[in-house]
Design a protein around this motif. Structure first.
Motif, PDB file in Angstrom:
ATOM      1  N   ALA A  83       0.830  -1.205   0.000  1.00 33.34           N
ATOM      2  CA  ALA A  83       0.000   0.000   0.000  1.00 33.34           C
ATOM      3  C   ALA A  83       0.863   1.253   0.000  1.00 33.34           C
ATOM      4  O   ALA A  83       0.555   2.234  -0.683  1.00 33.34           O
ATOM      5  CB  ALA A  83      -0.935  -0.002   1.198  1.00 33.34           C
ATOM      6  N   ALA A  84       1.965   1.232   0.763  1.00 35.75           N
ATOM      7  CA  ALA A  84       2.851   2.398   0.830  1.00 35.75           C
ATOM      8  C   ALA A  84       3.713   2.508  -0.420  1.00 35.75           C
ATOM      9  O   ALA A  84       3.858   3.589  -0.995  1.00 35.75           O
ATOM     10  CB  ALA A  84       3.729   2.304   2.072  1.00 35.75           C
ATOM     11  N   LEU A  85       4.297   1.401  -0.862  1.00 34.71           N
ATOM     12  CA  LEU A  85       5.179   1.425  -2.027  1.00 34.71           C
ATOM     13  C   LEU A  85       4.434   1.838  -3.289  1.00 34.71           C
ATOM     14  O   LEU A  85       4.979   2.540  -4.146  1.00 34.71           O
ATOM     15  CB  LEU A  85       5.814   0.050  -2.241  1.00 34.71           C
ATOM     16  CG  LEU A  85       6.836  -0.424  -1.211  1.00 34.71           C
ATOM     17  CD1 LEU A  85       7.201  -1.869  -1.464  1.00 34.71           C
ATOM     18  CD2 LEU A  85       8.070   0.451  -1.252  1.00 34.71           C
ATOM     19  N   CYS A  86       3.195   1.382  -3.413  1.00 34.55           N
ATOM     20  CA  CYS A  86       2.405   1.611  -4.630  1.00 34.55           C
ATOM     21  C   CYS A  86       1.340   2.671  -4.417  1.00 34.55           C
ATOM     22  O   CYS A  86       0.247   2.615  -4.998  1.00 34.55           O
ATOM     23  CB  CYS A  86       1.776   0.302  -5.097  1.00 34.55           C
ATOM     24  SG  CYS A  86       2.974  -0.995  -5.461  1.00 34.55           S
ATOM     25  N   ALA A  87       1.654   3.666  -3.583  1.00 30.23           N
ATOM     26  CA  ALA A  87       0.684   4.729  -3.297  1.00 30.23           C
ATOM     27  C   ALA A  87       0.278   5.486  -4.551  1.00 30.23           C
ATOM     28  O   ALA A  87      -0.808   6.083  -4.599  1.00 30.23           O
ATOM     29  CB  ALA A  87       1.267   5.691  -2.263  1.00 30.23           C
ATOM     30  N   ALA A  88       1.127   5.471  -5.584  1.00 28.21           N
ATOM     31  CA  ALA A  88       0.804   6.170  -6.825  1.00 28.21           C
ATOM     32  C   ALA A  88      -0.256   5.447  -7.643  1.00 28.21           C
ATOM     33  O   ALA A  88      -0.762   5.995  -8.622  1.00 28.21           O
ATOM     34  CB  ALA A  88       2.069   6.343  -7.671  1.00 28.21           C
ATOM     35  N   SER A  89      -0.588   4.229  -7.240  1.00 27.87           N
ATOM     36  CA  SER A  89      -1.617   3.458  -7.941  1.00 27.87           C
ATOM     37  C   SER A  89      -2.845   3.316  -7.058  1.00 27.87           C
ATOM     38  O   SER A  89      -2.795   2.605  -6.041  1.00 27.87           O
ATOM     39  CB  SER A  89      -1.099   2.065  -8.324  1.00 27.87           C
ATOM     40  OG  SER A  89      -2.163   1.230  -8.726  1.00 27.87           O
ATOM     41  N   GLY A  90      -3.922   3.949  -7.431  1.00 25.67           N
ATOM     42  CA  GLY A  90      -5.147   3.834  -6.653  1.00 25.67           C
ATOM     43  C   GLY A  90      -5.649   2.412  -6.526  1.00 25.67           C
ATOM     44  O   GLY A  90      -5.915   1.938  -5.409  1.00 25.67           O
TER      45      GLY A  90
ATOM     46  N   ALA B 119      -5.402   0.497  -2.896  1.00 23.88           N
ATOM     47  CA  ALA B 119      -6.698   0.249  -2.268  1.00 23.88           C
ATOM     48  C   ALA B 119      -6.871  -1.231  -1.951  1.00 23.88           C
ATOM     49  O   ALA B 119      -7.366  -1.597  -0.870  1.00 23.88           O
ATOM     50  CB  ALA B 119      -7.826   0.733  -3.171  1.00 23.88           C
ATOM     51  N   ALA B 120      -6.482  -2.090  -2.868  1.00 22.09           N
ATOM     52  CA  ALA B 120      -6.576  -3.526  -2.622  1.00 22.09           C
ATOM     53  C   ALA B 120      -5.708  -3.925  -1.439  1.00 22.09           C
ATOM     54  O   ALA B 120      -6.128  -4.700  -0.569  1.00 22.09           O
ATOM     55  CB  ALA B 120      -6.166  -4.308  -3.864  1.00 22.09           C
ATOM     56  N   ALA B 121      -4.490  -3.400  -1.377  1.00 17.77           N
ATOM     57  CA  ALA B 121      -3.581  -3.740  -0.288  1.00 17.77           C
ATOM     58  C   ALA B 121      -4.112  -3.248   1.059  1.00 17.77           C
ATOM     59  O   ALA B 121      -3.972  -3.934   2.074  1.00 17.77           O
ATOM     60  CB  ALA B 121      -2.200  -3.163  -0.560  1.00 17.77           C
ATOM     61  N   ARG B 122      -4.728  -2.088   1.081  1.00 15.55           N
ATOM     62  CA  ARG B 122      -5.270  -1.558   2.342  1.00 15.55           C
ATOM     63  C   ARG B 122      -6.461  -2.368   2.831  1.00 15.55           C
ATOM     64  O   ARG B 122      -6.769  -2.363   4.029  1.00 15.55           O
ATOM     65  CB  ARG B 122      -5.677  -0.094   2.171  1.00 15.55           C
ATOM     66  CG  ARG B 122      -4.512   0.868   2.055  1.00 15.55           C
ATOM     67  CD  ARG B 122      -4.973   2.311   2.241  1.00 15.55           C
ATOM     68  NE  ARG B 122      -5.991   2.688   1.267  1.00 15.55           N
ATOM     69  CZ  ARG B 122      -5.732   3.198   0.073  1.00 15.55           C
ATOM     70  NH1 ARG B 122      -4.473   3.375  -0.309  1.00 15.55           N
ATOM     71  NH2 ARG B 122      -6.711   3.519  -0.755  1.00 15.55           N
ATOM     72  N   SER B 123      -7.131  -3.090   1.934  1.00 13.36           N
ATOM     73  CA  SER B 123      -8.309  -3.851   2.344  1.00 13.36           C
ATOM     74  C   SER B 123      -7.950  -5.180   3.002  1.00 13.36           C
ATOM     75  O   SER B 123      -8.802  -5.796   3.648  1.00 13.36           O
ATOM     76  CB  SER B 123      -9.213  -4.110   1.130  1.00 13.36           C
ATOM     77  OG  SER B 123      -8.637  -5.069   0.251  1.00 13.36           O
TER      78      SER B 123
END
Length: 299
Positions: free
Chosen positions: A139-146, A150-154
């Motif tokens: 989620a942190a590394l790919c913050a530039a990709s919504g 979002a999938a990682a945060r879920s």
């Protein structure tokens, strides 16, 4: 096509191997000195070895079963109990996946960002990128990709404190190695008797249960080792060890997976056990799914 892969656990290496077999030039970024992620072996300066991550890989069906047979034939894995272990350590199990790949050890990645039609790993441009880090890190590394962040945060992942200890004398196994009777431990694992491991000194790995880990998550390693050693000595009925050290797995296992094989944003794909489930077979399947998803857009 040049593809960057972040993470050299079983998911990342499964993706990297599949992409390399499709003709891609793959570079794998791994922050540690070894391979395997949570299929991990700790080696001390005194020559002690502990399988302090996942203690085994359960028997699997499908592609992972074929790979485990291949790793066994190569001497990188052996059957033990109801599953497989790497030989001579758990991390060796992924060795055949890594053969011939460009593995960049000691590479702590800060960000995956857009770069033209592709993506960049800390500024190095690739035609595509696979992120195979645990969900919070993805989620942190790919913050530039919504979509990917979002999938990682879920997903939800649980931590685990692990104690590694050794005794010169042989230690008798306690009656309860798992479950409530072993509290505050979820599982006790003896290193003696595991294929390819030294028999002495007698080494044990004790994984604290979730309740204990959460209550003591922010202890430093020395305090955690001291707090876990007393109940381990009581469980084993032994005196002071010749060696004891603790390791905190902040993202030990997924408790609520996303429920899909991978998360994709064009030429950026994330994979890992946090997408499908807690077993190595889930991570392996997710890595292969990520490779297939990328192949569909970069062909």
């Amino acid at each position: 096509m040049r593809v960057g892969v972040v993470g050299a656990g079983i998911a990342g290496l499964a993706a990297a191997r599949a992409l390399a077999e499709r003709g891609c030039a793959v570079a794998v970024f791994e922050k540690s000195r070894g391979l395997g992620g949570r299929l991990a072996t700790r080696r001390t300066r005194d020559g002690l070895e502990y399988d302090h991550g996942a203690p085994e890989v359960p028997d699997a069906q499908g592609p992972l079963a074929a790979y485990l047979a291949e790793a066994g034939a190569a001497g990188a894995a052996a059957r033990h109990g109801g599953g497989w272990v790497g030989t001579p350590g758990m991390s060796a199990l992924v060795g055949p996946l890594a053969q011939g790949l460009d593995i960049r050890h000691g590479a702590t990645v800060a960000a995956v960002t857009p770069a033209g039609a592709g993506w960049a790993v800390d500024g190095e441009a690739f035609d595509a990128v696979v992120c195979a880090a645990p969900a919070p890190q993805t989620a942190a590394l790919c913050a530039a990709s919504g979509p990917v962040s979002a999938a990682a945060r879920s997903a939800e992942m649980d931590p685990c404190w692990t104690l590694m200890a050794a005794w010169e004398a042989e230690v008798a196994a306690p009656a309860a190695l798992t479950g409530p009777e072993a509290a505050p431990f979820e599982k006790l694992v003896a290193m003696a008797g595991r294929p390819g491991r030294a028999a002495t000194p007698d080494r044990w790995v004790a994984h604290a249960d979730l309740a204990w880990t959460r209550a003591h998550l922010e202890l430093d390693k020395e305090a955690a080792a001291a707090a876990l050693l007393a109940p381990l000595r009581a469980a084993l009925g032994v005196g002071a060890p010749v060696h004891a050290v603790a390791h905190r797995w902040r993202y030990a296992r997924v408790s609520r997976p996303v429920g899909q094989p991978c998360a994709q944003d064009g030429r950026l794909v994330a994979c890992g056990d946090w997408l499908l489930g807690p077993d190595a077979s889930d991570a392996y399947a997710s890595g292969r799914a990520a490779a297939a998803a990328l192949a569909a857009v970069i062909a």
